[in-house]
Design a protein around this motif. Structure first.
Motif, PDB file in Angstrom:
ATOM      1  N   LEU A 262       0.918  -1.390  -0.061  1.00  0.00           N
ATOM      2  CA  LEU A 262      -0.024   0.030  -0.055  1.00  0.00           C
ATOM      3  C   LEU A 262       0.866   1.253  -0.017  1.00  0.00           C
ATOM      4  O   LEU A 262       0.466   2.271  -0.708  1.00  0.00           O
ATOM      5  CB  LEU A 262      -0.811  -0.038   1.215  1.00  0.00           C
ATOM      6  N   PHE A 263       1.987   1.154   0.771  1.00  0.00           N
ATOM      7  CA  PHE A 263       2.958   2.256   0.972  1.00  0.00           C
ATOM      8  C   PHE A 263       3.413   2.662  -0.459  1.00  0.00           C
ATOM      9  O   PHE A 263       3.429   3.892  -1.006  1.00  0.00           O
ATOM     10  CB  PHE A 263       4.063   2.010   1.777  1.00  0.00           C
ATOM     11  N   GLU A 264       3.831   1.514  -1.445  1.00  0.00           N
ATOM     12  CA  GLU A 264       4.346   1.791  -2.698  1.00  0.00           C
ATOM     13  C   GLU A 264       3.327   2.272  -3.507  1.00  0.00           C
ATOM     14  O   GLU A 264       3.736   3.037  -4.471  1.00  0.00           O
ATOM     15  CB  GLU A 264       5.245   0.392  -3.291  1.00  0.00           C
ATOM     16  N   ALA A 265       2.223   1.674  -3.526  1.00  0.00           N
ATOM     17  CA  ALA A 265       1.155   2.098  -4.310  1.00  0.00           C
ATOM     18  C   ALA A 265       0.857   3.570  -4.195  1.00  0.00           C
ATOM     19  O   ALA A 265       0.567   4.424  -5.317  1.00  0.00           O
ATOM     20  CB  ALA A 265       0.002   1.144  -4.072  1.00  0.00           C
ATOM     21  N   ALA A 266       0.571   4.007  -3.004  1.00  0.00           N
ATOM     22  CA  ALA A 266       0.487   5.584  -2.553  1.00  0.00           C
ATOM     23  C   ALA A 266       1.763   6.288  -3.382  1.00  0.00           C
ATOM     24  O   ALA A 266       1.350   7.480  -3.904  1.00  0.00           O
ATOM     25  CB  ALA A 266       0.338   5.839  -1.215  1.00  0.00           C
ATOM     26  N   ALA A 267       2.943   5.834  -3.032  1.00  0.00           N
ATOM     27  CA  ALA A 267       3.907   6.517  -3.586  1.00  0.00           C
ATOM     28  C   ALA A 267       3.820   6.786  -5.248  1.00  0.00           C
ATOM     29  O   ALA A 267       4.198   7.806  -5.823  1.00  0.00           O
ATOM     30  CB  ALA A 267       5.424   6.098  -3.355  1.00  0.00           C
ATOM     31  N   ARG A 268       3.456   5.530  -5.974  1.00  0.00           N
ATOM     32  CA  ARG A 268       3.319   5.524  -7.402  1.00  0.00           C
ATOM     33  C   ARG A 268       2.389   6.401  -7.797  1.00  0.00           C
ATOM     34  O   ARG A 268       2.390   7.179  -8.874  1.00  0.00           O
ATOM     35  CB  ARG A 268       3.021   4.201  -7.877  1.00  0.00           C
ATOM     36  N   ALA A 269       0.952   6.479  -7.219  1.00  0.00           N
ATOM     37  CA  ALA A 269       0.081   7.159  -7.406  1.00  0.00           C
ATOM     38  C   ALA A 269       0.400   8.750  -7.224  1.00  0.00           C
ATOM     39  O   ALA A 269      -0.153   9.719  -8.058  1.00  0.00           O
ATOM     40  CB  ALA A 269      -1.271   6.960  -6.647  1.00  0.00           C
ATOM     41  N   LEU A 270       1.123   9.106  -6.098  1.00  0.00           N
ATOM     42  CA  LEU A 270       1.740  10.528  -5.918  1.00  0.00           C
ATOM     43  C   LEU A 270       2.432  11.062  -7.122  1.00  0.00           C
ATOM     44  O   LEU A 270       2.249  12.084  -7.576  1.00  0.00           O
ATOM     45  CB  LEU A 270       1.930  10.652  -4.539  1.00  0.00           C
ATOM     46  N   GLN A 271       3.190  10.168  -7.375  1.00  0.00           N
ATOM     47  CA  GLN A 271       4.419  10.488  -8.561  1.00  0.00           C
ATOM     48  C   GLN A 271       3.523  10.676  -9.741  1.00  0.00           C
ATOM     49  O   GLN A 271       3.738  11.380 -10.624  1.00  0.00           O
ATOM     50  CB  GLN A 271       5.233   9.424  -8.850  1.00  0.00           C
ATOM     51  N   ARG A 272       2.460   9.991 -10.027  1.00  0.00           N
ATOM     52  CA  ARG A 272       1.611   9.891 -11.143  1.00  0.00           C
ATOM     53  C   ARG A 272       0.871  11.541 -11.253  1.00  0.00           C
ATOM     54  O   ARG A 272       0.709  11.824 -12.363  1.00  0.00           O
ATOM     55  CB  ARG A 272       0.606   8.811 -11.622  1.00  0.00           C
ATOM     56  N   ASP A 273       0.542  11.844  -9.777  1.00  0.00           N
ATOM     57  CA  ASP A 273       0.045  13.051  -9.911  1.00  0.00           C
ATOM     58  C   ASP A 273       0.813  14.342 -10.026  1.00  0.00           C
ATOM     59  O   ASP A 273       0.497  15.423  -9.909  1.00  0.00           O
ATOM     60  CB  ASP A 273      -0.910  13.274  -8.563  1.00  0.00           C
ATOM     61  N   GLY A 274       2.257  13.779 -10.339  1.00  0.00           N
ATOM     62  CA  GLY A 274       3.126  15.086 -10.682  1.00  0.00           C
ATOM     63  C   GLY A 274       4.173  15.476  -9.171  1.00  0.00           C
ATOM     64  O   GLY A 274       4.999  16.192  -9.347  1.00  0.00           O
ATOM     65  N   VAL A 275       3.867  14.850  -8.047  1.00  0.00           N
ATOM     66  CA  VAL A 275       4.655  15.036  -7.160  1.00  0.00           C
ATOM     67  C   VAL A 275       6.102  14.264  -7.183  1.00  0.00           C
ATOM     68  O   VAL A 275       5.795  12.920  -7.340  1.00  0.00           O
ATOM     69  CB  VAL A 275       4.075  14.593  -5.646  1.00  0.00           C
ATOM     70  N   ILE A 276       6.994  14.849  -7.046  1.00  0.00           N
ATOM     71  CA  ILE A 276       8.435  14.194  -7.281  1.00  0.00           C
ATOM     72  C   ILE A 276       9.073  13.576  -5.845  1.00  0.00           C
ATOM     73  O   ILE A 276       9.218  14.507  -5.107  1.00  0.00           O
ATOM     74  CB  ILE A 276       9.455  15.168  -7.908  1.00  0.00           C
ATOM     75  N   LEU A 277       9.079  12.326  -5.542  1.00  0.00           N
ATOM     76  CA  LEU A 277       9.441  11.977  -4.380  1.00  0.00           C
ATOM     77  C   LEU A 277      10.756  11.056  -4.673  1.00  0.00           C
ATOM     78  O   LEU A 277      10.925  10.373  -5.714  1.00  0.00           O
ATOM     79  CB  LEU A 277       8.507  10.832  -4.040  1.00  0.00           C
ATOM     80  N   LYS A 278      11.786  11.574  -3.636  1.00  0.00           N
ATOM     81  CA  LYS A 278      12.923  10.796  -4.107  1.00  0.00           C
ATOM     82  C   LYS A 278      13.400  10.172  -2.788  1.00  0.00           C
ATOM     83  O   LYS A 278      13.528  10.833  -1.788  1.00  0.00           O
ATOM     84  CB  LYS A 278      14.113  11.931  -4.509  1.00  0.00           C
ATOM     85  N   LYS A 279      13.957   8.912  -2.705  1.00  0.00           N
ATOM     86  CA  LYS A 279      14.061   8.103  -1.815  1.00  0.00           C
ATOM     87  C   LYS A 279      15.490   8.686  -0.986  1.00  0.00           C
ATOM     88  O   LYS A 279      16.396   9.218  -1.696  1.00  0.00           O
ATOM     89  CB  LYS A 279      14.250   6.518  -2.078  1.00  0.00           C
ATOM     90  N   ARG A 280      15.449   8.649   0.234  1.00  0.00           N
ATOM     91  CA  ARG A 280      16.572   9.110   1.125  1.00  0.00           C
ATOM     92  C   ARG A 280      17.748   8.234   0.840  1.00  0.00           C
ATOM     93  O   ARG A 280      17.658   6.959   1.111  1.00  0.00           O
ATOM     94  CB  ARG A 280      15.959   9.354   2.309  1.00  0.00           C
TER      95      ARG A 280
END
Length: 175
Positions: free
Chosen positions: A114-132
């Motif tokens: 669920l955590f990874e799915a939320a990250a992918r969905a957020l990246q599809r919405d245009g939010v750039i997330l970079k792993k620490r």
């Protein structure tokens, strides 16, 4: 009582009141809070011998706190937030909202999925997330040239150099 500084001999209000009555402090020099305290005194005066009930502090954890902790552990602090904009939503809060939305759908069984799915969905919405990325212990700086000096020499001024310059100036002025 006006000469005593111990808290157990009256309150700060009574001490200031007695200083004004005794003429030690002028009425015009009274503290700002004095008139407010006189107009609205507390129900129970704050005396030293008064007993207080010590209650343990309850731990308050919300369900999204666990998600927030996992987000910051994985992605760190992405970037500063504009606090002047009251409508601004942090990337972490966007992630939590997306996580909860996907959780309500019930498609994912495990939290990691669920955590990874939320990250992918957020990246599809245009939010750039970079792993620490954690810094490794193999990153070393040479002793001859510190990393700070490589960036900008003006920002890395040694105090010993400043003292030497000041002593040299004072010696030249004396001569």
């Amino acid at each position: 009582m006006a000469g005593s500084r111990l808290e157990k001999f009256g309150t700060i209000f009574t001490r200031v009141r007695d200083l004004i009555r005794g003429g030690v402090m002028k009425h015009e020099e009274r503290p700002l809070w004095y008139d407010v305290y006189a107009a609205f005194p507390p129900r129970d005066p704050p005396l030293a011998e008064r007993s207080y009930d010590i209650k343990p502090v309850r731990q308050i954890l919300y369900p999204e706190d666990k998600i927030r902790a996992a987000f910051y552990k994985t992605y760190g602090t992405p970037r500063p937030m504009d606090l002047t904009n009251p409508d601004a939503v942090s990337e972490c809060q966007k992630f939590i909202l997306k996580y909860q939305q996907l959780e309500r759908l019930g498609k994912y069984q495990e939290e990691a999925e669920l955590f990874e799915a939320a990250a992918r969905a957020l990246q599809r919405d245009g939010v750039i997330l970079k792993k620490r990325q954690l810094k490794q212990a193999t990153d070393t700086v040479t002793i001859d040239e510190p990393q700070e000096r490589q960036k900008d020499p003006a920002l890395n001024i040694r105090i010993s150099d400043m003292i030497k310059e000041a002593l040299q100036k004072s010696e030249t002025e004396k001569s």
